[in-house]
Design an enzyme around this catalytic site. Sequence first.
Site, PDB file in Angstrom:
ATOM      1  CB  SER A  69      -0.844   0.079   1.269  1.00  0.00           C
ATOM      2  OG  SER A  69      -1.576  -1.067   1.466  1.00  0.00           O
ATOM      3  CG  HIS A 112      -2.739  -0.765  -3.590  1.00  0.00           C
ATOM      4  ND1 HIS A 112      -3.234   0.485  -3.343  1.00  0.00           N
ATOM      5  CD2 HIS A 112      -2.770  -1.406  -2.385  1.00  0.00           C
ATOM      6  CE1 HIS A 112      -3.540   0.603  -2.069  1.00  0.00           C
ATOM      7  NE2 HIS A 112      -3.279  -0.527  -1.470  1.00  0.00           N
ATOM      8  CD  GLU A 141      -4.120   3.101  -6.159  1.00  0.00           C
ATOM      9  OE1 GLU A 141      -4.327   4.314  -6.296  1.00  0.00           O
ATOM     10  OE2 GLU A 141      -3.523   2.622  -5.177  1.00  0.00           O
ATOM     11  CG  ASN A 170      -4.186   5.145   0.430  1.00  0.00           C
ATOM     12  OD1 ASN A 170      -5.385   5.205   0.736  1.00  0.00           O
ATOM     13  ND2 ASN A 170      -3.515   4.010   0.449  1.00  0.00           N
TER      14      ASN A 170
HETATM   15  P1  NAD Z   1      -1.423  -9.747   7.042  1.00  0.00           P
HETATM   16  O1  NAD Z   1      -0.510  -9.535   8.178  1.00  0.00           O
HETATM   17  O2  NAD Z   1      -2.860 -10.017   7.296  1.00  0.00           O
HETATM   18  O3  NAD Z   1      -0.874 -10.913   6.134  1.00  0.00           O
HETATM   19  C1  NAD Z   1       0.461 -11.046   5.766  1.00  0.00           C
HETATM   20  C2  NAD Z   1       0.779 -12.537   5.693  1.00  0.00           C
HETATM   21  O4  NAD Z   1       2.047 -12.690   5.095  1.00  0.00           O
HETATM   22  C3  NAD Z   1       0.835 -13.218   7.045  1.00  0.00           C
HETATM   23  O5  NAD Z   1      -0.019 -14.319   7.039  1.00  0.00           O
HETATM   24  C4  NAD Z   1       2.305 -13.624   7.184  1.00  0.00           C
HETATM   25  O6  NAD Z   1       2.458 -14.861   7.866  1.00  0.00           O
HETATM   26  C5  NAD Z   1       2.686 -13.769   5.730  1.00  0.00           C
HETATM   27  N1  NAD Z   1       4.111 -13.742   5.468  1.00  0.00           N
HETATM   28  C6  NAD Z   1       5.142 -13.282   6.226  1.00  0.00           C
HETATM   29  N2  NAD Z   1       6.296 -13.479   5.575  1.00  0.00           N
HETATM   30  C7  NAD Z   1       6.010 -14.077   4.407  1.00  0.00           C
HETATM   31  C8  NAD Z   1       6.802 -14.571   3.320  1.00  0.00           C
HETATM   32  N3  NAD Z   1       8.108 -14.434   3.330  1.00  0.00           N
HETATM   33  N4  NAD Z   1       6.158 -15.133   2.292  1.00  0.00           N
HETATM   34  C9  NAD Z   1       4.824 -15.257   2.276  1.00  0.00           C
HETATM   35  N5  NAD Z   1       4.033 -14.832   3.272  1.00  0.00           N
HETATM   36  C10 NAD Z   1       4.629 -14.248   4.327  1.00  0.00           C
HETATM   37  O7  NAD Z   1      -1.256  -8.432   6.134  1.00  0.00           O
HETATM   38  P2  NAD Z   1      -2.220  -7.903   4.998  1.00  0.00           P
HETATM   39  O8  NAD Z   1      -3.161  -6.922   5.569  1.00  0.00           O
HETATM   40  O9  NAD Z   1      -2.763  -9.044   4.226  1.00  0.00           O
HETATM   41  O10 NAD Z   1      -1.207  -7.074   4.094  1.00  0.00           O
HETATM   42  C11 NAD Z   1      -0.348  -7.680   3.173  1.00  0.00           C
HETATM   43  C12 NAD Z   1       0.129  -6.657   2.187  1.00  0.00           C
HETATM   44  O11 NAD Z   1      -0.994  -6.074   1.544  1.00  0.00           O
HETATM   45  C13 NAD Z   1       0.911  -5.514   2.772  1.00  0.00           C
HETATM   46  O12 NAD Z   1       1.914  -5.130   1.879  1.00  0.00           O
HETATM   47  C14 NAD Z   1      -0.122  -4.423   2.902  1.00  0.00           C
HETATM   48  O13 NAD Z   1       0.422  -3.134   2.849  1.00  0.00           O
HETATM   49  C15 NAD Z   1      -0.956  -4.672   1.671  1.00  0.00           C
HETATM   50  N6  NAD Z   1      -2.325  -4.173   1.725  1.00  0.00           N
HETATM   51  C16 NAD Z   1      -3.072  -4.279   2.851  1.00  0.00           C
HETATM   52  C17 NAD Z   1      -4.374  -3.794   2.855  1.00  0.00           C
HETATM   53  C18 NAD Z   1      -5.260  -3.926   4.068  1.00  0.00           C
HETATM   54  O14 NAD Z   1      -6.216  -3.184   4.185  1.00  0.00           O
HETATM   55  N7  NAD Z   1      -4.973  -4.851   4.982  1.00  0.00           N
HETATM   56  C19 NAD Z   1      -4.905  -3.220   1.700  1.00  0.00           C
HETATM   57  C20 NAD Z   1      -4.129  -3.151   0.557  1.00  0.00           C
HETATM   58  C21 NAD Z   1      -2.834  -3.620   0.588  1.00  0.00           C
END
Ligand code: NAD
Length: 652
Positions: free
Chosen positions: A122, A143, A155, A194
Amino acid sequence: MSVDDIERVAVLGAGNMGHGITEVVAIAGYDVVMRDIEQEIVDEGYEDIQWSLEKLSEKGIVDEDPDDVMARIDTEVDLETAVEDVDLVIEAAPEQMELKKEIYGDLTEFTPEDAILASNTSSLSITEIATATDKPEKVVGMHFFNPPVKMDLVEVIYGEETTDETAETTYDFVESIDKTPIYVRKDVNGFVVNSVLGPFGDEAGWMVSADEATIREADATMVHERGYPMGPFELGDLTGIDIGYHVRKEAGKPVPPIVEEKVEADELGQKTGKGYYDYEDGDGADYGHEDVSEDFDWLRIEGRMVNEAAKLIGNDVATPDAIDTGMRLGAGFPEGPCRRADKIGLEQVLDKLETLHEQTEADRYEPADYLVELVNNGHTGEDAGQGFYEYGGDDGDREYRTLNVLEDDEVLAIELDRPERMNALNEDLMDEIEHVLNNADPEAVRVVTFEGAGDRAFCAGADIGGFAGAKPWERGTITSMFETVNDFPKPTIAKIDGFCLGGGHELALACDLRIATTDSEFGFPEINLGLLPGGGGTQRTMRMIGEARAKELVFRGERISAERAEDWGLINRAVGADEFEDVCAEFVDDIVEGPPVALDYAKKVMNRGEDASLEAALTMESQSFGLLLSTEDVLEGTSAFAEDRDPEFEGK
Ligand code: NAD
């Protein structure tokens, strides 16, 4: 590599976003492998997908058997096995640069040379992530918004080295999974959505910090007057006040005192039980219409968002259209900031920013060069014929923003295209429907169909926010769209799949025929808002289904099922989702193949006759009958009948 080369996809991370992305990709028919660092986490993600698919299937949103979709998903803990034979990797691991770099380093080693490496980050720099690989040209931002299953926007972000081929394939891939992509052509902090959303909470924060408004006034006015889905403070409480705080701090930007106070007091929003509102001992975001303030200077907030948009356009990061699409689909805005600014008048927006800049000398009000340029060139918005967009007059070609219009084989198909607002009517949408019909060539069109984009609604009503500020005398034009539909000389069909409520219901009633899926629901909820159906709903319903039933619908404001609507004679057919398109096609074909002139007359006589005395109506009917006798179509119809063949009507 093109999108056709993508068969197998790996999603890294089974967390919040990872499992949702995996689900969306599998629903679209791709083979997916979902990888996380521990089997337990992967299994949890897998179960979450299963649960969600069951729900989507129950609601009729996913037609395929959930087991068949699940059969396309593999889970994996070993990275190499997960990615060794994939064409695309979507990385959704935690938001830490070092971790991401480590992952991309490994991906360089394990993925096929051609594979695209997309990050769901993000806020991190795509360019920097790409430095960890030896193929930065293949690294791109993809994204998604949370939750991926529901949110339509993605995005597609260029890093400095990303090639057009990579970005274009990614863009096409996003379309292939039934999401809407927008290009973000430079790797700017916050990307598009954003960046533009930032000032929404920030400026409201400054206003409240300076005692120029209260939290409730800000939220109520932005929601009830300006049509936003949530107030800026309510949104801050939902996303976490610390999130915006850290983003601004890291960017070296000043933070409004009220935000500082909340973060210091550890009152971060819903997650801590208290933020701007109290979620534990209070009622949460409990502002209402009574809090709307005429003095609230909403143009400060909107002006700053427009300024942000202008910076992105001026820096070639995104087009006005991409920005507006992004804000509608990614943030639920009623319309994009560029479109809204063109309506307000760009000189007013610029004037507001310049005045604030002079008064405060704060950088945040410094007008974007591109905005200044537009105003200096006289491109001040819709009234001037050009602003962020170009505006044609009422005639001729126009690019529709809220409709998809397709004219093919004498069928004019109009799709209401605001799925993020359940295709609710707003000024633009109604204006565009009138424009399409007023400019349609009746010689070339034999039937018009209306339907709603997305899988939830035909049209769930009117966007109240867009009308709330209107004075009674300005509302006169609201019914004209319904009359234009009703009076269109060719038969019109409403294809209804989902909610058909309020203004949407009235649009369907202004059509000649209505076909609905059995999942659809009909109603006039206006009474619950202290209103009545204002687009012909009270009158057309009475004439169509009689006083008792019409009054039940209007007075009680409750929804009825498609079966009941069919039983009451409100619609022509209620059919299962699997038959829906076929039944609609049969209706369309019958009309397209029918005699155009006779159909025109039949429609006219039936519409006008309804309000005339029986005597006058019968006279109209017999005159039309007489006129039709002299047409070539009658000759063709009678000869075909005698020769036992299908007629070919020319409309003469
Ligand atoms: P999350 O913490 O829910 O999930 C992340 C997962 O990645 C976890 O299950 C973790 O165990 C796993 N992980 C850790 N190391 C890893 C590796 N080396 N290989 C594979 N998996 C691994 O986080 P999230 O909210 O799903 O966010 C993930 C990404 O998406 C981030 O970059 C975040 O910025 C982006 N994002 C989040 C949102 C949101 O609203 N949550 C929205 C858009 C983008």
